[in-house]
Design a protein around this motif. Structure first.
Motif, PDB file in Angstrom:
ATOM      1  N   LEU A  53      39.480  54.766  39.534  1.00 45.26           N
ATOM      2  CA  LEU A  53      38.421  53.796  39.257  1.00 45.26           C
ATOM      3  C   LEU A  53      38.441  52.648  40.264  1.00 45.26           C
ATOM      4  O   LEU A  53      37.384  52.159  40.683  1.00 45.26           O
ATOM      5  N   ALA A  54      39.635  52.222  40.653  1.00 41.63           N
ATOM      6  CA  ALA A  54      39.743  51.149  41.639  1.00 41.63           C
ATOM      7  C   ALA A  54      39.118  51.555  42.970  1.00 41.63           C
ATOM      8  O   ALA A  54      38.599  50.711  43.707  1.00 41.63           O
ATOM      9  N   TRP A  55      39.140  52.843  43.276  1.00 43.79           N
ATOM     10  CA  TRP A  55      38.490  53.345  44.495  1.00 43.79           C
ATOM     11  C   TRP A  55      36.983  53.488  44.297  1.00 43.79           C
ATOM     12  O   TRP A  55      36.194  53.114  45.176  1.00 43.79           O
ATOM     13  N   ALA A  56      36.568  54.007  43.151  1.00 44.19           N
ATOM     14  CA  ALA A  56      35.173  54.401  42.969  1.00 44.19           C
ATOM     15  C   ALA A  56      34.259  53.249  42.575  1.00 44.19           C
ATOM     16  O   ALA A  56      33.118  53.159  43.049  1.00 44.19           O
ATOM     17  N   VAL A  57      34.723  52.352  41.696  1.00 40.41           N
ATOM     18  CA  VAL A  57      33.841  51.329  41.141  1.00 40.41           C
ATOM     19  C   VAL A  57      33.247  50.418  42.217  1.00 40.41           C
ATOM     20  O   VAL A  57      32.033  50.147  42.204  1.00 40.41           O
ATOM     21  N   PRO A  58      34.022  49.898  43.186  1.00 37.37           N
ATOM     22  CA  PRO A  58      33.396  49.073  44.226  1.00 37.37           C
ATOM     23  C   PRO A  58      32.333  49.822  45.030  1.00 37.37           C
ATOM     24  O   PRO A  58      31.336  49.220  45.449  1.00 37.37           O
ATOM     25  N   ARG A  59      32.523  51.106  45.227  1.00 34.56           N
ATOM     26  CA  ARG A  59      31.521  51.910  45.955  1.00 34.56           C
ATOM     27  C   ARG A  59      30.232  52.027  45.158  1.00 34.56           C
ATOM     28  O   ARG A  59      29.128  51.952  45.714  1.00 34.56           O
ATOM     29  N   ALA A 113      26.597  50.340  46.301  1.00 32.07           N
ATOM     30  CA  ALA A 113      25.400  51.180  46.363  1.00 32.07           C
ATOM     31  C   ALA A 113      24.285  50.621  45.480  1.00 32.07           C
ATOM     32  O   ALA A 113      23.101  50.738  45.817  1.00 32.07           O
ATOM     33  N   ALA A 114      24.676  50.007  44.363  1.00 30.43           N
ATOM     34  CA  ALA A 114      23.677  49.463  43.434  1.00 30.43           C
ATOM     35  C   ALA A 114      23.263  48.043  43.790  1.00 30.43           C
ATOM     36  O   ALA A 114      22.348  47.495  43.175  1.00 30.43           O
ATOM     37  N   GLY A 115      23.951  47.430  44.756  1.00 31.94           N
ATOM     38  CA  GLY A 115      23.614  46.069  45.148  1.00 31.94           C
ATOM     39  C   GLY A 115      24.174  45.013  44.230  1.00 31.94           C
ATOM     40  O   GLY A 115      23.596  43.934  44.086  1.00 31.94           O
ATOM     41  N   THR A 116      25.318  45.303  43.581  1.00 26.83           N
ATOM     42  CA  THR A 116      25.960  44.323  42.703  1.00 26.83           C
ATOM     43  C   THR A 116      27.324  43.948  43.273  1.00 26.83           C
ATOM     44  O   THR A 116      27.789  44.518  44.247  1.00 26.83           O
ATOM     45  N   ASP A 117      27.968  42.974  42.654  1.00 24.89           N
ATOM     46  CA  ASP A 117      29.224  42.422  43.153  1.00 24.89           C
ATOM     47  C   ASP A 117      30.388  43.389  42.881  1.00 24.89           C
ATOM     48  O   ASP A 117      30.758  43.605  41.723  1.00 24.89           O
ATOM     49  N   PRO A 118      31.012  43.975  43.923  1.00 27.15           N
ATOM     50  CA  PRO A 118      32.105  44.935  43.701  1.00 27.15           C
ATOM     51  C   PRO A 118      33.308  44.327  43.009  1.00 27.15           C
ATOM     52  O   PRO A 118      33.925  44.971  42.149  1.00 27.15           O
ATOM     53  N   ALA A 119      33.669  43.086  43.368  1.00 31.34           N
ATOM     54  CA  ALA A 119      34.845  42.464  42.765  1.00 31.34           C
ATOM     55  C   ALA A 119      34.630  42.210  41.284  1.00 31.34           C
ATOM     56  O   ALA A 119      35.523  42.452  40.451  1.00 31.34           O
ATOM     57  N   ARG A 120      33.457  41.711  40.936  1.00 28.67           N
ATOM     58  CA  ARG A 120      33.156  41.461  39.523  1.00 28.67           C
ATOM     59  C   ARG A 120      33.131  42.780  38.743  1.00 28.67           C
ATOM     60  O   ARG A 120      33.655  42.846  37.618  1.00 28.67           O
ATOM     61  N   ALA A 121      32.542  43.803  39.306  1.00 29.13           N
ATOM     62  CA  ALA A 121      32.490  45.101  38.620  1.00 29.13           C
ATOM     63  C   ALA A 121      33.892  45.652  38.406  1.00 29.13           C
ATOM     64  O   ALA A 121      34.210  46.187  37.335  1.00 29.13           O
ATOM     65  N   ALA A 122      34.760  45.522  39.416  1.00 31.44           N
ATOM     66  CA  ALA A 122      36.141  45.993  39.267  1.00 31.44           C
ATOM     67  C   ALA A 122      36.860  45.234  38.158  1.00 31.44           C
ATOM     68  O   ALA A 122      37.615  45.821  37.374  1.00 31.44           O
ATOM     69  N   ALA A 123      36.618  43.932  38.075  1.00 31.16           N
ATOM     70  CA  ALA A 123      37.248  43.138  37.017  1.00 31.16           C
ATOM     71  C   ALA A 123      36.781  43.592  35.641  1.00 31.16           C
ATOM     72  O   ALA A 123      37.569  43.676  34.694  1.00 31.16           O
ATOM     73  N   VAL A 124      35.495  43.890  35.518  1.00 32.44           N
ATOM     74  CA  VAL A 124      34.945  44.338  34.232  1.00 32.44           C
ATOM     75  C   VAL A 124      35.544  45.674  33.817  1.00 32.44           C
ATOM     76  O   VAL A 124      35.915  45.879  32.651  1.00 32.44           O
ATOM     77  N   VAL A 125      35.667  46.600  34.767  1.00 30.85           N
ATOM     78  CA  VAL A 125      36.087  47.961  34.423  1.00 30.85           C
ATOM     79  C   VAL A 125      37.598  48.079  34.318  1.00 30.85           C
ATOM     80  O   VAL A 125      38.132  48.634  33.347  1.00 30.85           O
ATOM     81  N   LEU A 126      38.324  47.565  35.307  1.00 31.37           N
ATOM     82  CA  LEU A 126      39.760  47.823  35.394  1.00 31.37           C
ATOM     83  C   LEU A 126      40.595  46.973  34.443  1.00 31.37           C
ATOM     84  O   LEU A 126      41.570  47.456  33.865  1.00 31.37           O
ATOM     85  N   ALA A 127      40.258  45.704  34.332  1.00 32.51           N
ATOM     86  CA  ALA A 127      41.144  44.769  33.638  1.00 32.51           C
ATOM     87  C   ALA A 127      40.636  44.345  32.267  1.00 32.51           C
ATOM     88  O   ALA A 127      41.245  43.477  31.638  1.00 32.51           O
ATOM     89  N   SER A 128      39.553  44.936  31.778  1.00 30.41           N
ATOM     90  CA  SER A 128      39.031  44.525  30.482  1.00 30.41           C
ATOM     91  C   SER A 128      40.017  44.884  29.367  1.00 30.41           C
ATOM     92  O   SER A 128      40.781  45.856  29.482  1.00 30.41           O
TER      93      SER A 128
END
Length: 403
Positions: free
Chosen positions: A173-179, A183-198
Motif C-alpha cells: 500500500l505504501a508503494w501503490a497509494v501515492p501512485r 494519478a487522481a490529482g490528490t495529495d499523495p502524502a495525505r492519502a498515505a496517512a489516511v490509508v496506512l496509519a489510520s
C-alpha cells in the motif's frame, strides 16, 4: 505525535491480552499477573479501559498526522510493532486462519475439512461459529498459512505469521497509494496517512489480522500498475486480490477502463474487459492449483453471510420488514448491477476517473453486502482516500468511511 500513537498501540495490545480470546492451554493465559485480570469482571473492565484508551490515543495521534503527513511511514511502523505479538484483536478470525493454514499444510482442503478435527490449542481459539464452517478465503492466505505451518505448529506463532503478511500488505500500500493519488490529482502524502496509519488499519488490519488488508493492497497495486500502462500486470494483480477474497476482483473494472483509449467504443471495451477478466480468473485458478486447494472455496463463499451483522444495511432493513434473505439478495444484485453499469458505461482512458470508479464500486459492494464488518472498509479505503471528489462526493465518502 508518534510517541502518543505508540503508547496507544501498546495499550491496545495490553488490553487485548485481557479481553481477547486465548487458547486456554496457552502459557500466556496463565501468566501470574494476567490470569486474575482475565478471570474477573473487574479485570475485564480494566482490559476494556486499556483498549478504549489506546484506540483514542491512536485516533488523536492520527489526526495530528493528517495535519503533518511527513512521518507517515515511521508512524505506521511504530504503531504496528506493539501489535505484532498480540493475540487477534476484536475478533477471533486470526485463530481460524491459523487452523486453516495447518489444514492446508497437511494436505487437507479447508474447503472440505474444518478446524473441528483438531484438538488442543489449535482448536481452542477458534470461534465456535466457524468451527465446522469451510474457509471462505482464496488460496493466497491459505498458501501463506501453509508456508508458516511448515515452520511451526504453535497457534500464536501462526497468527504472528499472518501479521507478517499484513505488514507486507502495508508495504505494498505504501508503494501503490501515492501512485493512485498522483494519478487522481490528490495529495499523495495525505492519502498515505489516511490509508496506512489510520486506526482502522492499525487496529483491524494489523491487530485483527484480517485478510481484507492484503486484498486491498493487491487491489491498489493492480490499479497502480494499470495506471503505469501495464494493464496485463494489473489484471494479474486483480486476480491475486480475488484469490484472497472474491470482492478483490472488482478492481479489474478500473484496470480495464484506464487501459483503453479515451471514448472507446463498446466492442473494444468488451474485448478489454473480457481479456482482463480471463487473466484474473487464470491467476485465481493457477494459484489454487499451486497451493493444492483448487477452486473449492467457491462453494464456501456464503459462509460469512451466516451471521447477521449490525453494519449491514440490507440485513437491518430486512429484519425490519421480515425479509432478510430477499433484501440481502436485492442489495447484492444492485451492487453487482452498478458494477456492471460502470464497466460498460464508465469513461475510458482517464486515470482520475478510474480511481473514482473503483472507489464507487467497492463502496457499493461494502454498503450493500449481506454481511459487513468494520474491516470490510479496507475494500474501498485506498480508493476513497485517493479519488478526487466534489464537495458533495467528499461528504458522502467521509460518511461511508466513518461507518
Amino acid at each position: 505525535m508518534i510517541a502518543r500513537g505508540l503508547l496507544g498501540s501498546l495499550l491496545v495490545a495490553l488490553g487485548g491480552l485481557v479481553t481477547g480470546v486465548l487458547p486456554w492451554s496457552s502459557p500466556v493465559a496463565t501468566f501470574p499477573l494476567l490470569e486474575p485480570l482475565r478471570s474477573s469482571p473487574e479485570g475485564h473492565t480494566v482490559g476494556l479501559v486499556l483498549t478504549t484508551t489506546g484506540v483514542a490515543l491512536l485516533a488523536v495521534a492520527w489526526l495530528g498526522l493528517l495535519a503533518d503527513p511527513r512521518s507517515v511511514h515511521l508512524a505506521t511502523a511504530a504503531w504496528s510493532l506493539p501489535l505484532l505479538l498480540a493475540p487477534p484483536l476484536f475478533s477471533r478470525d486470526g485463530w481460524s486462519y491459523a487452523a486453516q493454514g495447518v489444514l492446508t499444510h497437511l494436505g487437507l482442503s479447508p474447503y472440505v475439512w474444518t478446524p473441528s478435527i483438531f484438538e488442543g490449542p489449535l482448536r481452542e481459539g477458534v470461534d465456535p461459529l466457524w468451527m465446522w464452517s469451510p474457509a471462505p478465503y482464496g488460496p493466497v492466505p491459505l498458501g501463506w498459512g501453509s508456508l508458516v505451518a511448515g515452520l511451526t505448529d504453535d497457534p500464536w506463532l501462526l497468527v504472528v505469521g499472518y501479521r507478517v503478511l499484513a505488514l507486507l500488505g502495508l508495504a505494498l500500500l505504501a508503494w501503490a497509494v501515492p501512485r493512485l493519488a498522483r494519478a487522481a490529482g490528490t495529495d499523495p502524502a495525505r492519502a498515505a496517512a489516511v490509508v496506512l496509519a489510520s486506526p482502522l488499519t492499525i487496529v483491524h488490519g494489523v491487530g485483527g489480522v484480517h485478510n481484507d488488508l492484503v486484498m486491498a493492497a493487491l487491489m491498489a497495486a493492480a490499479l497502480a500498475a494499470a495506471l503505469d500502462g501495464r494493464w496485463v500486470a494489473g489484471a494479474a494483480l486483480a486476480g491475486a486480490a480475488a484469490a484472497v477474497k472474491i470482492p478483490g476482483g472488482a478492481v479489474a473494472i478500473g484496470v480495464a477502463l484506464v487501459s483503453l483509449a479515451p471514448l472507446a467504443g463498446l466492442l473494444p471495451r468488451l474485448r478489454r474487459l473480457t481479456s482482463v477478466a480471463l487473466l484474473a480468473v487464470a491467476v485465481v485458478v493457477a494459484t489454487g492449483i499451486a497451493v493444492g486447494v483448487g477452486i473449492g472455496w467457491v462453494h464456501a463463499l456464503g459462509t460469512p453471510g451466516q451471521v447477521r451483522t449490525p453494519l449491514s444495511v440490507t440485513t437491518q432493513l430486512g429484519e425490519l420488514v421480515g425479509q432478510v434473505g430477499a433484501l440481502r439478495a436485492l442489495g447484492l444484485a444492485v451492487a453487482l448491477g452498478y458494477a456492471g453499469w460502470v464497466a460498460l458505461r464508465g469513461r475510458t482512458g482517464e486515470p482520475a476517473y478510474a480511481v473514482c470508479a473503483v472507489a464507487r464500486v467497492t463502496t457499493a459492494l461494502v454498503v450493500l453486502s449481506p454481511a459487513v464488518h468494520a474491516w470490510y472498509l479496507f475494500w474501498a479505503l485506498p480508493f476513497l482516500a485517493t479519488a478526487r471528489w466534489s464537495r458533495r462526493g467528499a461528504a458522502h465518502a467521509a460518511a461511508v468511511t466513518a461507518r
